[in-house]
Design a protein around this motif. Structure first.
Motif, PDB file in Angstrom:
ATOM      1  N   LYS A 291       0.858  -1.190   0.000  1.00 40.13           N
ATOM      2  CA  LYS A 291       0.000   0.000   0.000  1.00 40.13           C
ATOM      3  C   LYS A 291       0.894   1.240   0.000  1.00 40.13           C
ATOM      4  CE  LYS A 291      -3.937  -2.178   2.098  1.00 40.13           C
ATOM      5  NZ  LYS A 291      -4.755  -2.369   3.283  1.00 40.13           N
ATOM      6  N   ALA A 292       0.436   2.272  -0.688  1.00 34.89           N
ATOM      7  CA  ALA A 292       1.277   3.470  -0.846  1.00 34.89           C
ATOM      8  C   ALA A 292       1.678   4.055   0.510  1.00 34.89           C
ATOM      9  CB  ALA A 292       0.542   4.507  -1.686  1.00 34.89           C
ATOM     10  N   ARG A 293       0.825   3.892   1.530  1.00 33.39           N
ATOM     11  CA  ARG A 293       1.180   4.482   2.832  1.00 33.39           C
ATOM     12  C   ARG A 293       2.477   3.893   3.372  1.00 33.39           C
ATOM     13  NH1 ARG A 293      -3.621   2.079   4.389  1.00 33.39           N
ATOM     14  NH2 ARG A 293      -4.579   4.104   4.683  1.00 33.39           N
ATOM     15  N   GLU A 294       2.813   2.682   2.933  1.00 32.49           N
ATOM     16  CA  GLU A 294       4.089   2.086   3.373  1.00 32.49           C
ATOM     17  C   GLU A 294       5.283   2.776   2.720  1.00 32.49           C
ATOM     18  OE1 GLU A 294       4.161  -2.255   3.383  1.00 32.49           O
ATOM     19  OE2 GLU A 294       1.971  -2.231   3.413  1.00 32.49           O
ATOM     20  N   LEU A 295       5.024   3.515   1.668  1.00 29.71           N
ATOM     21  CA  LEU A 295       6.104   4.241   0.985  1.00 29.71           C
ATOM     22  C   LEU A 295       6.108   5.719   1.392  1.00 29.71           C
ATOM     23  CD1 LEU A 295       5.582   2.714  -2.578  1.00 29.71           C
ATOM     24  CD2 LEU A 295       7.274   2.020  -0.857  1.00 29.71           C
ATOM     25  N   SER A 296       5.201   6.072   2.322  1.00 31.59           N
ATOM     26  CA  SER A 296       5.068   7.478   2.717  1.00 31.59           C
ATOM     27  C   SER A 296       6.401   8.001   3.244  1.00 31.59           C
ATOM     28  CB  SER A 296       3.986   7.599   3.792  1.00 31.59           C
ATOM     29  OG  SER A 296       3.654   8.943   3.999  1.00 31.59           O
ATOM     30  N   GLY A 297       6.835   9.099   2.701  1.00 29.02           N
ATOM     31  CA  GLY A 297       8.070   9.749   3.152  1.00 29.02           C
ATOM     32  C   GLY A 297       9.327   9.214   2.500  1.00 29.02           C
ATOM     33  N   ALA A 298       9.220   8.156   1.697  1.00 28.43           N
ATOM     34  CA  ALA A 298      10.417   7.597   1.052  1.00 28.43           C
ATOM     35  C   ALA A 298      10.879   8.510  -0.086  1.00 28.43           C
ATOM     36  CB  ALA A 298      10.116   6.201   0.519  1.00 28.43           C
ATOM     37  N   SER A 299      12.193   8.490  -0.341  1.00 28.06           N
ATOM     38  CA  SER A 299      12.787   9.365  -1.351  1.00 28.06           C
ATOM     39  C   SER A 299      13.059   8.618  -2.639  1.00 28.06           C
ATOM     40  CB  SER A 299      14.102   9.956  -0.824  1.00 28.06           C
ATOM     41  OG  SER A 299      13.831  10.834   0.249  1.00 28.06           O
ATOM     42  N   ASN A 300      13.252   9.421  -3.701  1.00 25.40           N
ATOM     43  CA  ASN A 300      13.743   8.902  -4.988  1.00 25.40           C
ATOM     44  C   ASN A 300      12.815   7.865  -5.617  1.00 25.40           C
ATOM     45  OD1 ASN A 300      15.791   8.946  -6.988  1.00 25.40           O
ATOM     46  ND2 ASN A 300      16.487   6.937  -6.275  1.00 25.40           N
ATOM     47  N   ILE A 301      11.514   8.137  -5.579  1.00 24.60           N
ATOM     48  CA  ILE A 301      10.546   7.211  -6.177  1.00 24.60           C
ATOM     49  C   ILE A 301       9.796   7.909  -7.317  1.00 24.60           C
ATOM     50  CG2 ILE A 301       8.421   5.899  -5.758  1.00 24.60           C
ATOM     51  CD1 ILE A 301       9.313   5.359  -2.992  1.00 24.60           C
ATOM     52  N   LEU A 302       9.625   7.207  -8.398  1.00 21.14           N
ATOM     53  CA  LEU A 302       8.739   7.641  -9.471  1.00 21.14           C
ATOM     54  C   LEU A 302       7.460   6.805  -9.390  1.00 21.14           C
ATOM     55  CD1 LEU A 302       7.895   8.864 -12.287  1.00 21.14           C
ATOM     56  CD2 LEU A 302       9.234   7.022 -13.315  1.00 21.14           C
ATOM     57  N   PHE A 303       6.343   7.468  -9.186  1.00 18.93           N
ATOM     58  CA  PHE A 303       5.043   6.785  -9.200  1.00 18.93           C
ATOM     59  C   PHE A 303       4.435   6.990 -10.575  1.00 18.93           C
ATOM     60  CE2 PHE A 303       5.673   7.839  -4.716  1.00 18.93           C
ATOM     61  CZ  PHE A 303       5.256   6.691  -4.058  1.00 18.93           C
ATOM     62  N   ARG A 304       4.019   5.904 -11.223  1.00 16.98           N
ATOM     63  CA  ARG A 304       3.324   6.044 -12.498  1.00 16.98           C
ATOM     64  C   ARG A 304       2.283   4.943 -12.621  1.00 16.98           C
ATOM     65  NH1 ARG A 304       7.501   3.762 -17.200  1.00 16.98           N
ATOM     66  NH2 ARG A 304       6.825   1.613 -16.957  1.00 16.98           N
ATOM     67  N   ARG A 305       1.264   5.225 -13.421  1.00 16.81           N
ATOM     68  CA  ARG A 305       0.295   4.173 -13.736  1.00 16.81           C
ATOM     69  C   ARG A 305       0.697   3.592 -15.078  1.00 16.81           C
ATOM     70  NH1 ARG A 305      -4.511   2.687 -11.843  1.00 16.81           N
ATOM     71  NH2 ARG A 305      -4.845   4.635 -10.697  1.00 16.81           N
ATOM     72  N   ASN A 306       1.030   2.304 -15.047  1.00 13.92           N
ATOM     73  CA  ASN A 306       1.453   1.673 -16.304  1.00 13.92           C
ATOM     74  C   ASN A 306       0.318   1.788 -17.309  1.00 13.92           C
ATOM     75  OD1 ASN A 306       1.869  -0.446 -18.332  1.00 13.92           O
ATOM     76  ND2 ASN A 306       3.703  -0.884 -17.112  1.00 13.92           N
TER      77      ASN A 306
END
Ligand SMILES: CC(C)(COP(=O)(O)OP(=O)(O)OC[C@H]1O[C@@H](n2cnc3c(N)ncnc32)[C@H](O)[C@@H]1OP(=O)(O)O)[C@@H](O)C(=O)NCCC(=O)NCCSC(=O)CCC(=O)O
Ligand SMILES: O=C(O)C1=N[C@H](C(=O)O)CCC1
Ligand SMILES: [Mg+2]
Length: 332
Positions: A291-306
Motif C-alpha cells: 500500500k502506498a502508505r508504506e512508501l510514505s516519506g520515502a525518497s527517490n521514487i517515481l510513481f506512475r500508472r502503467n
C-alpha cells in the motif's frame, strides 16, 4: 533557496504586535491587521488591549490616527489594539489572537505546524471581504446601498473566514498570479511562484523555491525545489476523512492533475494524472505489492500508472525532470 527566517520550533516563544481591528456594530471582530508582528521570549500576559490615538501612532505609524474611528458607510469601528500571545503552544484566545497567528505564518515568523491553532475556525467570523474593507455579512445589503448612494460599486471578493493574504501581508521574493488563491496564514518562502491555478491554504505552504500550479491544502508543506503541477492536489485533513499529514520533500515533481495522499520524501515524481492515495496498491520493481502508505516519506521514487496494464508502479526515480526553471524564480 531554503527560507531561513522561519522558525520551525518556535513553540516556547510568544508574540506581540500592534494592529488595527475592524469591529462590527454588534461587537464582532471582523479582522485585525498587524503590520509588523514580532516573536519574543518575554511577551507578558496574553490578551488584547485597546490603544489610544497617541499609542496607535507610536506603535503603528502616523496613518493610524486617521485610520481609527467609526466608518458609518460600513457600519464598523476601526480600533487600534495591542495583542500578546504568551506562548505559541497555547491555543488562540480570541479573533485578535487568531489573526496574529495567521500573520506570523504569512510573515514567515512561524512555519506551518509551528504553533497551536486549535479552535481557530470557531474564533474567526464569517466576513464579507469587500473593496471597502471587511463588512459583517448581515450588514452587507445595507453597506451595498450606502456605497451606491455615494456612486460607488461595492465589490465583494469573498465571503469567508479568511481574507486573501496579500491584503494583509505581501512577503518578499514571491510571485502570486491570482491573489484570491492564497489565504492569510499561507507560508510562502522567497522564490515561490504561485500560478493562477495554484492555491495555498492557511498553515500550509512552501519552505523554499517552488512552482505552485496546484493546490496546497491546509497543513501541507512543500520542500525546496519542488514543483506542484497544474491542477495537482495535495490531500487535506480538515474535511473528507483524509488523515495523513502531507509533506512534499525537496526537488519533487507532482505532475499536472496528479494527486498525493501520502508524504513524499526528496526527489520523487508523481506522473501527470495519477492520484496516489494512502491505500493505493503499488507494485514495486521486484513485483511485491504494497500500500502506498508504506512508501510514505520515502525518497527517490517515481510513481506512475502503467499505461498498458493499469497497474500503479513505484520505480527508482530515473526521470530527470530537470528541476525548476530558475528563470521563473530568480527575479521574484
Ligand atoms: C511520469 C513522467 C515523469 C515520466 O517521464 P520520463 O521522462 O521518465 O519518461 P519518458 O521519457 O516519457 O518515458 C520513459 C520510458 O517509459 C515509458 N513510459 C512512460 N510513462 C509510462 C507509463 N505511464 N506507462 C508505461 N510506460 C511508460 C516510455 O514509453 C518510455 O519507454 P522507452 O524507454 O521504452 O522508450 C512523465 O510522464 C510525467 O508525468 N511528467 C509530469 C510532467 C508535469 O506534469 N509537469 C507539471 C507541468 S504543470 C503544467 O503543465 C501546467 C498546465 C496545466 O495547468 O495543466
Ligand atoms: O512563472 C511563470 O510565470 C510561469 N509561467 C508559465 C506559463 O505562463 O505558462 C507556467 C509556469 C510558470
Ligand atoms: Mg524522458
Amino acid at each position: 533557496m531554503t527560507d531561513t527566517n522561519s522558525q520551525g520550533s518556535a513553540r516556547t516563544t510568544g508574540a506581540v504586535a500592534a494592529g488595527l481591528a475592524t469591529v462590527a456594530g454588534d461587537g464582532t471582530v471582523l479582522d485585525t491587521w498587524f503590520p509588523a508582528p514580532e516573536l519574543t521570549s518575554d511577551p507578558g500576559p496574553a490578551g488584547t488591549t485597546r490603544l489610544d490615538r497617541d499609542e496607535a501612532v507610536n506603535r503603528i505609524g502616523e496613518g493610524a490616527a486617521k485610520a481609527i474611528g467609526v466608518d458609518a458607510r460600513r457600519g464598523v469601528e476601526v480600533v487600534a489594539v495591542s495583542t500578546v500571545i504568551s506562548s505559541l503552544d497555547d491555543k488562540p484566545l480570541d479573533a485578535h489572537d487568531a489573526y496574529l497567528r495567521l500573520h506570523l505564518l504569512s510573515h514567515r515568523l512561524v512555519r506551518p505546524h509551528g504553533q497551536n491553532l486549535d479552535g481557530l475556525f470557531g474564533l474567526l467570523a464569517n466576513v464579507a471581504w469587500t473593496s471597502l474593507g471587511p463588512v459583517a455579512v448581515d450588514d452587507l445589503e445595507r453597506v451595498r446601498l450606502n456605497a451606491r448612494a455615494e456612486g460607488l460599486h461595492l465589490q465583494v471578493t469573498s465571503v469567508d473566514k479568511f481574507p486573501r493574504m496579500t491584503d494583509y501581508v505581501a512577503p518578499k521574493g514571491v510571485r502570486i498570479a491570482d491573489a484570491d488563491r492564497v489565504r492569510l496564514g499561507a507560508h510562502l518562502a522567497a522564490g515561490t511562484t504561485v500560478m493562477h491555478e495554484g492555491f495555498v491554504n492557511f498553515n500550509a505552504g512552501t519552505l523554499g523555491t517552488s512552482m505552485v500550479e496546484g493546490r496546497i491544502s491546509a497543513g501541507v508543506v512543500v520542500g525546496d525545489g519542488s514543483d506542484i503541477g497544474g491542477g495537482a492536489s495535495t490531500m487535506g485533513t480538515l474535511s473528507g476523512g483524509g488523515n495523513v499529514r502531507i509533506v512534499i520533500g525537496e526537488r519533487c515533481l507532482v505532475g499536472a492533475e496528479a494527486g498525493v495522499g501520502i508524504a513524499l520524501g526528496d526527489e520523487c515524481v508523481v506522473e501527470a494524472g495519477l492520484y496516489v492515495t494512502a491505500g493505493t496498491r503499488v507494485t514495486l520493481p521486484d513485483g511485491q505489492v504494497v500500500k502506498a502508505r508504506e512508501l510514505s516519506g520515502a525518497s527517490n521514487i517515481l510513481f506512475r500508472r502503467n499505461s498498458v496494464t493499469g497497474t500503479v508502479e513505484a520505480r527508482p526515480n530515473n526521470a530527470v525532470w530537470g528541476g525548476l526553471n530558475e528563470v521563473l524564480h530568480a527575479h521574484n
